[in-house]
Design an enzyme around this catalytic site. Structure first.
Site, PDB file in Angstrom:
ATOM      1  N   LYS A  16       0.712  -1.251  -0.084  1.00 47.73           N
ATOM      2  CA  LYS A  16       0.126   0.156  -0.119  1.00 47.73           C
ATOM      3  C   LYS A  16       0.808   1.377   0.205  1.00 47.73           C
ATOM      4  O   LYS A  16       2.067   1.083   0.323  1.00 47.73           O
ATOM      5  CB  LYS A  16      -0.784  -0.124   1.068  1.00 47.73           C
ATOM      6  CG  LYS A  16      -1.950  -1.301   1.177  1.00 47.73           C
ATOM      7  CD  LYS A  16      -2.850  -1.261   2.359  1.00 47.73           C
ATOM      8  CE  LYS A  16      -3.792  -2.209   2.517  1.00 47.73           C
ATOM      9  NZ  LYS A  16      -4.837  -2.075   3.650  1.00 47.73           N
ATOM     10  N   TYR A  56     -12.621  -2.435  -2.630  1.00 55.51           N
ATOM     11  CA  TYR A  56     -13.122  -2.640  -0.997  1.00 55.51           C
ATOM     12  C   TYR A  56     -14.675  -2.533  -1.172  1.00 55.51           C
ATOM     13  O   TYR A  56     -15.309  -2.023  -0.232  1.00 55.51           O
ATOM     14  CB  TYR A  56     -12.467  -1.378  -0.381  1.00 55.51           C
ATOM     15  CG  TYR A  56     -10.903  -1.856  -0.045  1.00 55.51           C
ATOM     16  CD1 TYR A  56     -10.570  -3.055   0.569  1.00 55.51           C
ATOM     17  CD2 TYR A  56      -9.887  -0.765  -0.102  1.00 55.51           C
ATOM     18  CE1 TYR A  56      -9.461  -3.058   1.005  1.00 55.51           C
ATOM     19  CE2 TYR A  56      -8.720  -1.075   0.337  1.00 55.51           C
ATOM     20  CZ  TYR A  56      -8.464  -2.298   0.752  1.00 55.51           C
ATOM     21  OH  TYR A  56      -7.129  -2.414   1.016  1.00 55.51           O
ATOM     22  N   PHE A  64     -15.287   3.884   8.045  1.00 57.47           N
ATOM     23  CA  PHE A  64     -14.448   4.541   7.555  1.00 57.47           C
ATOM     24  C   PHE A  64     -13.958   4.419   5.942  1.00 57.47           C
ATOM     25  O   PHE A  64     -13.029   4.432   5.664  1.00 57.47           O
ATOM     26  CB  PHE A  64     -13.081   3.764   8.216  1.00 57.47           C
ATOM     27  CG  PHE A  64     -13.462   1.907   8.170  1.00 57.47           C
ATOM     28  CD1 PHE A  64     -12.818   1.344   7.057  1.00 57.47           C
ATOM     29  CD2 PHE A  64     -13.797   1.351   9.113  1.00 57.47           C
ATOM     30  CE1 PHE A  64     -12.925   0.068   6.719  1.00 57.47           C
ATOM     31  CE2 PHE A  64     -14.146   0.019   9.047  1.00 57.47           C
ATOM     32  CZ  PHE A  64     -13.590  -0.796   7.972  1.00 57.47           C
ATOM     33  N   ARG A  99      -1.111 -14.415   4.410  1.00 60.77           N
ATOM     34  CA  ARG A  99      -2.003 -13.805   5.574  1.00 60.77           C
ATOM     35  C   ARG A  99      -1.107 -13.895   6.685  1.00 60.77           C
ATOM     36  O   ARG A  99      -1.383 -13.032   7.389  1.00 60.77           O
ATOM     37  CB  ARG A  99      -3.454 -14.308   5.631  1.00 60.77           C
ATOM     38  CG  ARG A  99      -4.291 -14.098   4.697  1.00 60.77           C
ATOM     39  CD  ARG A  99      -5.156 -12.727   4.550  1.00 60.77           C
ATOM     40  NE  ARG A  99      -5.861 -12.598   5.736  1.00 60.77           N
ATOM     41  CZ  ARG A  99      -6.727 -11.468   5.409  1.00 60.77           C
ATOM     42  NH1 ARG A  99      -6.731 -10.608   4.512  1.00 60.77           N
ATOM     43  NH2 ARG A  99      -7.434 -11.337   6.572  1.00 60.77           N
ATOM     44  N   THR A 105      -5.669  -7.504  10.559  1.00 56.98           N
ATOM     45  CA  THR A 105      -5.917  -6.287  10.009  1.00 56.98           C
ATOM     46  C   THR A 105      -5.484  -5.064  10.685  1.00 56.98           C
ATOM     47  O   THR A 105      -5.083  -4.155  10.292  1.00 56.98           O
ATOM     48  CB  THR A 105      -7.177  -6.343   9.817  1.00 56.98           C
ATOM     49  OG1 THR A 105      -7.668  -7.584   9.153  1.00 56.98           O
ATOM     50  CG2 THR A 105      -8.031  -5.078   8.737  1.00 56.98           C
ATOM     51  N   ARG A 116       2.507  -6.409   9.192  1.00 56.59           N
ATOM     52  CA  ARG A 116       1.847  -5.004   9.828  1.00 56.59           C
ATOM     53  C   ARG A 116       1.921  -4.760  11.172  1.00 56.59           C
ATOM     54  O   ARG A 116       2.023  -3.588  11.613  1.00 56.59           O
ATOM     55  CB  ARG A 116       0.143  -5.690   9.756  1.00 56.59           C
ATOM     56  CG  ARG A 116      -0.587  -5.607   8.338  1.00 56.59           C
ATOM     57  CD  ARG A 116      -1.775  -6.368   8.325  1.00 56.59           C
ATOM     58  NE  ARG A 116      -2.432  -6.053   7.004  1.00 56.59           N
ATOM     59  CZ  ARG A 116      -3.765  -6.549   6.611  1.00 56.59           C
ATOM     60  NH1 ARG A 116      -4.189  -7.459   7.530  1.00 56.59           N
ATOM     61  NH2 ARG A 116      -4.278  -6.446   5.302  1.00 56.59           N
ATOM     62  N   ASN A 130      -1.943  -0.270   7.275  1.00 57.86           N
ATOM     63  CA  ASN A 130      -1.310  -1.680   7.618  1.00 57.86           C
ATOM     64  C   ASN A 130      -0.510  -2.019   6.511  1.00 57.86           C
ATOM     65  O   ASN A 130      -0.273  -3.285   6.388  1.00 57.86           O
ATOM     66  CB  ASN A 130      -2.522  -2.490   8.220  1.00 57.86           C
ATOM     67  CG  ASN A 130      -3.684  -2.559   7.118  1.00 57.86           C
ATOM     68  OD1 ASN A 130      -3.338  -2.110   6.042  1.00 57.86           O
ATOM     69  ND2 ASN A 130      -4.639  -3.216   7.397  1.00 57.86           N
ATOM     70  N   HIS A 133      -1.863  -5.315   1.446  1.00 60.32           N
ATOM     71  CA  HIS A 133      -3.113  -6.409   1.368  1.00 60.32           C
ATOM     72  C   HIS A 133      -2.839  -7.608   0.956  1.00 60.32           C
ATOM     73  O   HIS A 133      -1.832  -7.850   0.164  1.00 60.32           O
ATOM     74  CB  HIS A 133      -4.100  -5.634   0.280  1.00 60.32           C
ATOM     75  CG  HIS A 133      -5.146  -6.368  -0.183  1.00 60.32           C
ATOM     76  ND1 HIS A 133      -6.281  -6.607   0.352  1.00 60.32           N
ATOM     77  CD2 HIS A 133      -5.051  -7.495  -1.264  1.00 60.32           C
ATOM     78  CE1 HIS A 133      -7.154  -7.612  -0.040  1.00 60.32           C
ATOM     79  NE2 HIS A 133      -6.332  -7.852  -1.197  1.00 60.32           N
ATOM     80  N   GLU A 144      -9.892 -10.544  -7.054  1.00 58.81           N
ATOM     81  CA  GLU A 144      -8.952  -9.240  -7.032  1.00 58.81           C
ATOM     82  C   GLU A 144      -8.122  -9.355  -8.075  1.00 58.81           C
ATOM     83  O   GLU A 144      -7.599  -8.335  -8.512  1.00 58.81           O
ATOM     84  CB  GLU A 144      -8.519  -9.379  -5.510  1.00 58.81           C
ATOM     85  CG  GLU A 144      -9.252  -9.016  -4.459  1.00 58.81           C
ATOM     86  CD  GLU A 144      -8.971  -9.238  -3.053  1.00 58.81           C
ATOM     87  OE1 GLU A 144      -7.673  -9.831  -3.067  1.00 58.81           O
ATOM     88  OE2 GLU A 144      -9.776  -8.969  -2.044  1.00 58.81           O
TER      89      GLU A 144
HETATM   90  P1  IDP Z   1      -7.844  -7.358   5.487  1.00 60.19           P
HETATM   91  O1  IDP Z   1      -7.096  -6.385   4.801  1.00 60.19           O
HETATM   92  O2  IDP Z   1      -7.132  -7.727   6.758  1.00 60.19           O
HETATM   93  O3  IDP Z   1      -8.420  -8.603   4.640  1.00 60.19           O
HETATM   94  P2  IDP Z   1     -10.767  -6.076   5.730  1.00 60.19           P
HETATM   95  O4  IDP Z   1     -11.531  -6.257   6.781  1.00 60.19           O
HETATM   96  O5  IDP Z   1     -10.907  -6.798   4.006  1.00 60.19           O
HETATM   97  O6  IDP Z   1      -9.210  -6.818   6.063  1.00 60.19           O
HETATM   98  O7  IDP Z   1     -10.507  -4.681   5.719  1.00 60.19           O
HETATM   99  C1  IDP Z   1      -9.652  -4.047   4.344  1.00 60.19           C
HETATM  100  C2  IDP Z   1      -8.924  -2.810   4.880  1.00 60.19           C
HETATM  101  O8  IDP Z   1      -9.694  -1.854   5.302  1.00 60.19           O
HETATM  102  C3  IDP Z   1      -7.998  -3.104   6.072  1.00 60.19           C
HETATM  103  O9  IDP Z   1      -6.710  -3.647   5.508  1.00 60.19           O
HETATM  104  C4  IDP Z   1      -7.762  -1.609   6.811  1.00 60.19           C
HETATM  105  O10 IDP Z   1      -6.671  -1.013   5.756  1.00 60.19           O
HETATM  106  C5  IDP Z   1      -8.975  -1.162   6.417  1.00 60.19           C
HETATM  107  N1  IDP Z   1      -9.978  -1.373   7.827  1.00 60.19           N
HETATM  108  C6  IDP Z   1     -10.562  -2.556   8.044  1.00 60.19           C
HETATM  109  N2  IDP Z   1     -11.093  -2.275   9.310  1.00 60.19           N
HETATM  110  C7  IDP Z   1     -10.904  -1.203   9.785  1.00 60.19           C
HETATM  111  C8  IDP Z   1     -11.258  -0.482  10.725  1.00 60.19           C
HETATM  112  O11 IDP Z   1     -11.976  -0.975  11.766  1.00 60.19           O
HETATM  113  N3  IDP Z   1     -10.925   1.041  10.822  1.00 60.19           N
HETATM  114  C9  IDP Z   1     -10.047   1.476  10.088  1.00 60.19           C
HETATM  115  N4  IDP Z   1      -9.600   0.975   8.638  1.00 60.19           N
HETATM  116  C10 IDP Z   1     -10.146  -0.457   8.472  1.00 60.19           C
HETATM  117 MG    MG Z   2     -10.059  -8.256   3.208  1.00 59.72          MG
END
Ligand code: IDP
Ligand code: MG
Length: 176
Positions: A16, A56, A64, A99, A105, A116, A130, A133, A144
């Site tokens: 990212k 997304y 957010f 992962r 996350t 992360r 973080n 992805h 994706e």
């Molecule tokens: P992942 O990236 O671990 O698969 P997802 O739930 O798919 O997690 O969320 C995608 C991205 O959205 C995350 O990597 C993070 O950058 C952002 N994100 C997810 N949950 C939150 C949150 O509660 N607050 C702020 N950003 C979030």
């Molecule tokens: Mg995800």
């Protein structure tokens, strides 16, 4: 006899914009190399709003979401960092292996030695910066990879392809 059962998977990795800004590309690729997975494609992408929103789409109702779209486009980081590095990895249990190295996350909750956990942070605006992805499951991975890569950008056809005739259009080539 050795167990030769293989679960060959593909997975999409994005480094990212915060990862690029912090010059973490090398660190992240070195860490991912521990998996011994194969890189099937790699490129640097300037992320359009449309691509970000599509990627997304499962989070569009989250509070957010707006900040997340700006984040993956690199908007907070200035023009030099409005990009991501996109990679496709393939190999046995690729999704879980990547992962695991990526970590949770929420970078505050991620294992401290994960990508992360080591490099991420939560901004004062509450954005999870973080760094990386990684596809969560085979269905997400296929969706994706097809969203981010065209077949000719990958070294082999990871999914069935078809040939179409596109109407003549202008393309840019090197001038000499
Ligand atoms: P992942 O990236 O671990 O698969 P997802 O739930 O798919 O997690 O969320 C995608 C991205 O959205 C995350 O990597 C993070 O950058 C952002 N994100 C997810 N949950 C939150 C949150 O509660 N607050 C702020 N950003 C979030
Ligand atoms: Mg995800």
């Amino acid at each position: 006899m050795p167990n030769t059962n293989k679960n060959i998977q593909q997975t999409l990795v994005l480094i990212k914009p915060d990862g690029l800004k912090k010059s973490l590309t090398g660190n992240i690729l070195t860490k991912l190399a521990e998996t011994r997975l194969c890189i099937m494609g790699a490129k640097v992408v300037q992320v359009s709003r449309e691509l970000a929103t599509c990627h997304y789409q499962h989070l569009k109702d989250k509070p957010f979401f707006g900040e997340l779209i700006e984040y993956i486009q690199g908007k907070p980081y200035g023009p030099d960092y409005q990009r991501v590095m996109a990679l496709v990895y393939q190999g046995n249990d690729a999704i879980q292996k990547v992962r695991q190295l990526a970590g949770a996350t929420n970078p505050e909750e991620a294992d401290a030695t994960s990508i992360r956990g080591a490099f991420g942070r939560i901004t004062t605006k509450g954005v999870f910066e973080n760094v990386i992805h990684a596809s969560a499951n085979p269905e997400d991975a296929e969706r994706e990879i097809k969203l981010w890569f065209q077949p000719e950008e990958l070294v082999t056809d990871l999914y069935p392809t078809k040939t179409v005739t596109s109407s003549p259009k202008e393309v840019k080539v090197w001038a000499s």
